[in-house]
Scaffold this motif. Sequence first.
Motif, PDB file in Angstrom:
ATOM      1  N   VAL A  60      53.547  41.780  31.228  1.00  0.00           N
ATOM      2  CA  VAL A  60      52.569  41.122  30.368  1.00  0.00           C
ATOM      3  C   VAL A  60      52.715  39.601  30.459  1.00  0.00           C
ATOM      4  CG1 VAL A  60      51.828  40.780  27.983  1.00  0.00           C
ATOM      5  CG2 VAL A  60      52.372  43.074  28.803  1.00  0.00           C
ATOM      6  N   GLY A  61      53.961  39.128  30.405  1.00  0.00           N
ATOM      7  CA  GLY A  61      54.182  37.692  30.533  1.00  0.00           C
ATOM      8  C   GLY A  61      53.752  37.165  31.887  1.00  0.00           C
ATOM      9  N   LEU A 108      49.969  36.813  32.042  1.00  0.00           N
ATOM     10  CA  LEU A 108      49.497  35.601  31.362  1.00  0.00           C
ATOM     11  C   LEU A 108      49.670  34.369  32.240  1.00  0.00           C
ATOM     12  CD1 LEU A 108      50.838  36.229  27.733  1.00  0.00           C
ATOM     13  CD2 LEU A 108      48.495  36.501  28.591  1.00  0.00           C
ATOM     14  N   MET A 142      47.118  34.452  35.102  1.00  0.00           N
ATOM     15  CA  MET A 142      45.760  34.141  34.658  1.00  0.00           C
ATOM     16  C   MET A 142      45.497  32.639  34.573  1.00  0.00           C
ATOM     17  SD  MET A 142      43.804  36.707  34.319  1.00  0.00           S
ATOM     18  CE  MET A 142      42.514  35.918  33.376  1.00  0.00           C
ATOM     19  N   ALA A 152      46.982  29.768  20.505  1.00  0.00           N
ATOM     20  CA  ALA A 152      48.430  30.003  20.497  1.00  0.00           C
ATOM     21  C   ALA A 152      48.990  29.913  19.088  1.00  0.00           C
ATOM     22  CB  ALA A 152      49.118  28.993  21.414  1.00  0.00           C
TER      23      ALA A 152
END
Length: 400
Positions: free
Chosen positions: A140-141, A144, A147, A210
């Motif tokens: 997942v990290g 990110l 992306m 964020a």
Amino acid sequence: MSDHDWQAPGGAPAPGSVPGPGSSSGAPAPGGSPHAGAGSSDAPYGAPLPPPLPNAPGAWAPPPKPGLLPLRPLAFGTLLWAPFTALRRNPAATFGSGLVVQLVSAIATVAVVVPFLIFTFSRIENAAAEDLDSLTAGSVGGLLLVMLVPIAVSIIAAAFLQGVMVVEVATATLGERLSFGALWRRAAKRIGPLLGWTALVTLAVLLVVAAFVGVIVVGAITSPAALVVAIVVTLLGGIGVAVLAAWLGTKLVVVPSIIVLEHVGIGTAVRRSWRLTDGYFWRTLGTLLLVALILNVAAQVVVQPISFLGTILAVLIDPNGTGSGLTITIITTVVTFILSIVIGAITAVVQAALVAVIYIDLRMRHEGLDLELARTVELRDAGQPVGDPFAPPTAGAAAT
């Protein structure tokens, strides 16, 4: 009636008679003007006057429209539909630019994200049970971080398209029609400040997102009650941020146009945009929202029926889910993706053009830009040298 008062129709008065109203003695009739007769000076007094000649002094003439926009402050309808007219007026350059931007963004996303997902899924399938949680979190990290590449590409592409459409609207207002290459070359001269402004806006959005995500994560780690409070705070804060974003976005909407056309830095462009939108905040915001609504409704009307039809056909062909309707699903997905690219290109072009149209309208209202544009067109058509009509006004002109 005496013999001295008689006058032949259309002839001169008898000798010694006193000229009456409507006579050709040179004196204007009561309530008339020296040009009211424009063709006959013998109209009887009180009769309706013929209209003035088109070129007669004092005759009304519509404002010139050498190209995309009439050279006067724009009515709301003109302001609303001018971006669509800009797209239709020079489709090869405008729609072509939007299509290039959409394709570049899509290709960058597919080229970076798809290989990463394939690699990640293969690792997760072959991972041991005890490593599965840490591997999933790391994936997942990593996603990110990956992306960030298509996001950066999209930012650059969007900035370039904004510059291209600003140049297109400005030159089209003067009656010029530039090619695809000419537009991109002119926009490239101001791509640096445009990228800086777009990056600042994107960074502000990412920081807000964020912050909200951090609040929810902290609440989830703390306790279920804290999570509920964090969600409520995020929702209320989101409403406040949306209002603030609408206000700031409207006040700063013409910053890209100022950067490109006035050749100034980001700070000066921000101050200029803030001043130009004074007194026209609600009009500008309403125009932006209405055009966005029109584009969104049009996109849904085109895309959703095709997607719905594809789903229905897949169910009818393969009601039991055996896989025989997979071809229909794939075809529907491809068609929907292509339509999304095309509609995205149209949407991006129209919204970028709208910003430029709003900028020109605001300068016409605040600074009399329409007069400068008309003067430029006249000098150009007469073969005389002209300057840059979009150059920022001097301090004295700006103060007025």
